[in-house]
Motif scaffolding. Sequence first.
Motif, short mmCIF file in Angstrom:
data_model
loop_
_atom_site.label_atom_id
_atom_site.label_comp_id
_atom_site.label_asym_id
_atom_site.label_seq_id
_atom_site.Cartn_x
_atom_site.Cartn_y
_atom_site.Cartn_z
N HIS A 248 71.36 50.78 -52.32
CA HIS A 248 71.16 50.03 -51.09
C HIS A 248 72.43 50.11 -50.23
CE1 HIS A 248 67.27 48.10 -51.90
NE2 HIS A 248 67.66 48.10 -53.18
N LEU A 249 72.24 50.15 -48.93
CA LEU A 249 73.39 50.16 -48.03
C LEU A 249 73.99 48.76 -47.97
CD1 LEU A 249 71.61 52.69 -46.95
CD2 LEU A 249 73.07 52.49 -44.95
N GLN A 250 75.30 48.72 -47.94
CA GLN A 250 76.00 47.45 -47.84
C GLN A 250 75.96 46.95 -46.39
OE1 GLN A 250 77.16 45.80 -50.53
NE2 GLN A 250 76.22 47.51 -51.67
N PRO A 251 76.09 45.64 -46.20
CA PRO A 251 76.04 45.10 -44.83
C PRO A 251 77.06 45.74 -43.90
CG PRO A 251 75.82 43.32 -46.42
CD PRO A 251 76.12 44.57 -47.20
N ASP A 252 78.28 46.03 -44.41
CA ASP A 252 79.27 46.63 -43.52
C ASP A 252 78.88 48.06 -43.14
OD1 ASP A 252 79.67 47.34 -46.21
OD2 ASP A 252 81.72 47.97 -45.80
N GLU A 253 78.19 48.77 -44.03
CA GLU A 253 77.71 50.11 -43.70
C GLU A 253 76.60 50.05 -42.64
OE1 GLU A 253 78.05 52.90 -47.56
OE2 GLU A 253 76.84 51.11 -47.89
N LEU A 254 75.69 49.08 -42.80
CA LEU A 254 74.65 48.89 -41.79
C LEU A 254 75.26 48.52 -40.45
CD1 LEU A 254 72.06 46.86 -43.93
CD2 LEU A 254 71.85 49.24 -43.19
N SER A 255 76.28 47.70 -40.49
CA SER A 255 76.94 47.28 -39.25
C SER A 255 77.60 48.46 -38.54
CB SER A 255 77.98 46.21 -39.54
OG SER A 255 78.69 45.86 -38.38
N GLN A 256 78.22 49.35 -39.31
CA GLN A 256 78.88 50.51 -38.73
C GLN A 256 77.89 51.36 -37.93
OE1 GLN A 256 82.17 50.98 -38.98
NE2 GLN A 256 82.18 52.88 -37.78
N ILE A 257 76.66 51.48 -38.47
CA ILE A 257 75.63 52.28 -37.79
C ILE A 257 74.99 51.48 -36.66
CG2 ILE A 257 73.47 53.52 -38.13
CD1 ILE A 257 74.28 53.82 -41.10
N ALA A 258 74.64 50.23 -36.95
CA ALA A 258 73.98 49.41 -35.92
C ALA A 258 74.88 49.20 -34.72
CB ALA A 258 73.59 48.06 -36.52
N GLY A 259 76.21 49.25 -34.95
CA GLY A 259 77.14 49.03 -33.86
C GLY A 259 77.12 50.11 -32.79
N ARG A 260 76.43 51.23 -33.06
CA ARG A 260 76.30 52.27 -32.03
C ARG A 260 75.43 51.81 -30.87
NH1 ARG A 260 80.54 54.47 -32.18
NH2 ARG A 260 81.14 53.18 -33.94
N ALA A 261 74.65 50.72 -31.08
CA ALA A 261 73.81 50.20 -30.01
C ALA A 261 74.67 49.42 -29.02
CB ALA A 261 72.71 49.31 -30.58
N GLY A 262 74.46 49.68 -27.77
CA GLY A 262 75.26 49.02 -26.74
C GLY A 262 76.45 49.87 -26.38
N ARG A 263 76.68 50.09 -25.13
CA ARG A 263 77.77 50.95 -24.67
C ARG A 263 78.61 50.19 -23.67
NH1 ARG A 263 78.19 56.65 -23.88
NH2 ARG A 263 80.41 57.07 -23.63
N HIS A 264 79.92 50.14 -23.96
CA HIS A 264 80.87 49.44 -23.09
C HIS A 264 80.44 47.97 -22.98
CE1 HIS A 264 84.23 49.23 -20.48
NE2 HIS A 264 83.52 48.95 -19.40
N VAL A 265 79.99 47.52 -21.82
CA VAL A 265 79.62 46.11 -21.66
C VAL A 265 78.11 45.91 -21.74
CG1 VAL A 265 81.68 45.58 -20.30
CG2 VAL A 265 79.60 46.34 -19.14
N GLN A 266 77.38 46.94 -22.02
CA GLN A 266 75.92 46.82 -22.13
C GLN A 266 75.55 46.36 -23.53
OE1 GLN A 266 73.85 50.43 -21.33
NE2 GLN A 266 71.81 49.55 -21.66
N ASN A 267 74.75 45.30 -23.62
CA ASN A 267 74.37 44.75 -24.91
C ASN A 267 73.42 45.69 -25.64
OD1 ASN A 267 75.89 42.47 -24.37
ND2 ASN A 267 74.15 41.35 -23.50
#
Length: 918
Positions: A248-267
């Motif tokens: 299973h992916l760890q929460p911090d690994e999921l966060s690293q990938i999910a964090g690609r959503a949103g660019r600069h100041v765009q949510n």
Amino acid sequence: MIPSRIAAVLGPTNTGKTHYAIERMLSYRTGVIGLPLRLLAREVYDRIVAVRGPSVVALVTGEERIVPPRAAYWVCTVEAMPQGMGCDFLAIDEIQLCADPERGHVFTDRLLNARGTHETLFLGAETMRSAIAAMVPEAQFMRRERMSELSYSGSKKISRMPSRSAIVGFSVENVYAIAELLRRTKGGAAVVMGALSPRTRNAQVEMYQNGDVDYLVATDAIGMGLNLDISHVAFSSLTKFDGRRMRHLQPDELSQIAGRAGRHVQNGTFGVTGEAPPLDEAVAEAICAHRFAPVKKLQWRNSDLQFGSVKRLIATLEDRTDNQWLTRVRESDDLRALKALSDDAEIAARASDGPSVRLLWDVCRIPDFRGISAGEHASLLRQIFTDLHQLGHVDANWFALQVKRIDRTDGDIDTLSKRLAYIRTWTYVAQRKGWLVDDSHWRDETRAVEDRLSDALHGALTQRFVDRRTSILLRRLKQKESLVADVNDKGEVTVEGEFVGRLEGFRFRMDKAGSPDEAKTLRQASVAALVPHFHLLADRFYNAPDPEIDFTEQGGLMWGDQAVGKLVAGDDPYKPGVEAFVDDEAGPDVAAKVQRRLQHFIDRKIAAGFEGLLALKNDDTLEGAAKGFAYRMAEGFGVIPRGEVADEVKALDQDARGSLRKHGVRFGQFTIFQPLLLKPAPTRLRLVLWSLSKGLQEFPESPPPGLVTVPTAKDAVPGYYAMAGYRAAGERAIRIDMLERLADMLRDKDSRGGFEANPDMLSITGMTLDQFAYLMTGLGYKAEKGEREKVRAVATEAVSAEAAAEAAPVETPAELPAETPVELPPVTDAAPDEAALQAPDTGPEIEVFYTFTWGGRGARQNQRPQAQNKPRGKGKPKGKGKPGGQNKPQSYQAKPKKEKAIDPDNPFAAALAGFKKD
């Protein structure tokens, strides 16, 4: 001397950490930045080149080496970072990879040992704060906050995925399946995987960034600093294979990938899709708040290696540490390869001193890009080490052969991906200094092969997973831009340069689509673009001359070779309605204009084709029985079998008949008709109007023009042959006008005593004697077949000529030259009588003839000709002649006498009586 500054810039994704590091590096004279992926290294390299130019920027990765002479700034993968350069600035990105089981030991080594003379930056997640503080006590910490908010949106179907989304899969098969689904429903997707070359990856990303596609399907490679315009990240799975097991992916690994959503100041938002279960509420909240358990252990491998022997090298690589923050990395590929080669006696003999052991270790560090098997990879390394140790370089011929085998751009995606993985091995070898005689040539050559394979792979990915047509049209519609359609002379429709279908008249036939959703989108976009063209086309059609328009025998209306409408029955058989074939999207104005033009065409066509009949129908000077018969002619479309109107014909006096004859009406013995209406064009139109009036589903077609008789069909619609201008007679139907000519020939024949057909009868019908006999039986006659000896007219003439020659004196022409040879008959030894006896006796030639007699009113129409019991020409003939003499054709013609009454059994008696009265 000012001490070197060490800082750790930590925080979640989209905080600008990498951008900050680039700015800091460019503020110094020299600098090195280590990045986790070759793809990211290429992206950063391009950014710096855009600012400072290519002459001072170097790119060094395992498979790529661009080092200009005046290089001041080095962009590298972490494994390829040069050591001992003494650069002013040094940065390591994604420092949290120190905990990665595969590559963590390399990042940990850089954390402990790599330093810039003036400044060192470690960029990464907040989870590394405790570890860095413990391992690098002098480090300063800087926290950077995310510039946009990240929120959890739950589970969504792929078909309902919002645009500008990235869907993450953790296997090649999963990525391909998702991309295929997006192609069918959304027009396609770009594909990004860590195994792609930078060139392929950049081409795919550019396609996404430019908006050619609105979706990206990727592996977890996008989590490593790749900056893309992504609004939503969806996980198709929450587990992955890490090379040894599924976990299973760890929460911090999921966060690293999910964090690609949103660019600069765009949510941005993240969620799950497909078979992935919804995230636990606690995990989703931790990702949104960027709070994770800190890293407790860093992967480590001893970097103080000793090359005295292979065994000593292996021992130092397997050294343990007592540091509580460090844990020895599991056995890596390079160590596994070293152990495998050390068991080879020849390799062990060659690696007998320090330089040889160091060389063997360098060879073992060649990554297994191919991923085939440990044994095959070890065999490849054995060949390379043997060449380097024995020749001082890799054998050029062998190397060239390996590269040539890969330099092919045919095949599917999997084949191209394998070749790309193979060429990475040879690109890596070519980048090692001194391993090849002409290493600069082979660097360029392997790079060129990789570029060709990369372009081919990009093309294959695009072809398979992107429907550019649907994607482009979707984007234009979404942007509410006016679409430009073009229609060529073949009717092919292109919208924004993409082929979408064909225009058949005023109906759009869409090109085949992959799914209902794709078809709906394609039609919506295409027809919207075609609306202006429909109006222009309607104007051109309305002004088109009548010869450009025609009707089919099934009632269709054609403009050239395009169907534009069909005829429908109206209240008046001579005024049919018109149904125009116009797409609803073209608008009511276009439909009305097309309908009016078609109505004008068919009205004029009927007026011209039935001019004489309509004049008869509308003649106000006709009165009484003549007026009624004119209406009957109109009801019959100008052709009426006489049997159907026998009583009405009898009721017509001579004046009425004369007035009708002025309109071209002919009172035939079988049919009442207007001869002009028997021409092919009026016949074709008459059949269509008659079929409409009868409400037929399938219209019978007119016989081919020019045929006097045609075969009859058993399933013919009643009344068809009359409308076609024919009369059925047994197995064949004869044209009405030819039947009347035949009737004229039969008028003075003895139908009681019998008569034979003469050559004129056969000529006008175009039949053989047997066929004519079947026709006559169909008309109600009896046909008796007989045989007789054929009179040899040619032989009689020859005998007469011979007798004349014997009687005439023989004279020699005066002008005949003396030297002219005279041909004599061949000499035979046999006497004349004997020669005659030798000739074959073929006997008398027999001919077939028919005798026709009227069969009476009850005669069957389908009776066949009957053979006589006793053939004619054998025995004593019925006519005059000597017994045993030559039988001559008998004639049953009787010379009619003026005072003789008309045979009441003759089928033409009524007509003859009428002629006498006239």
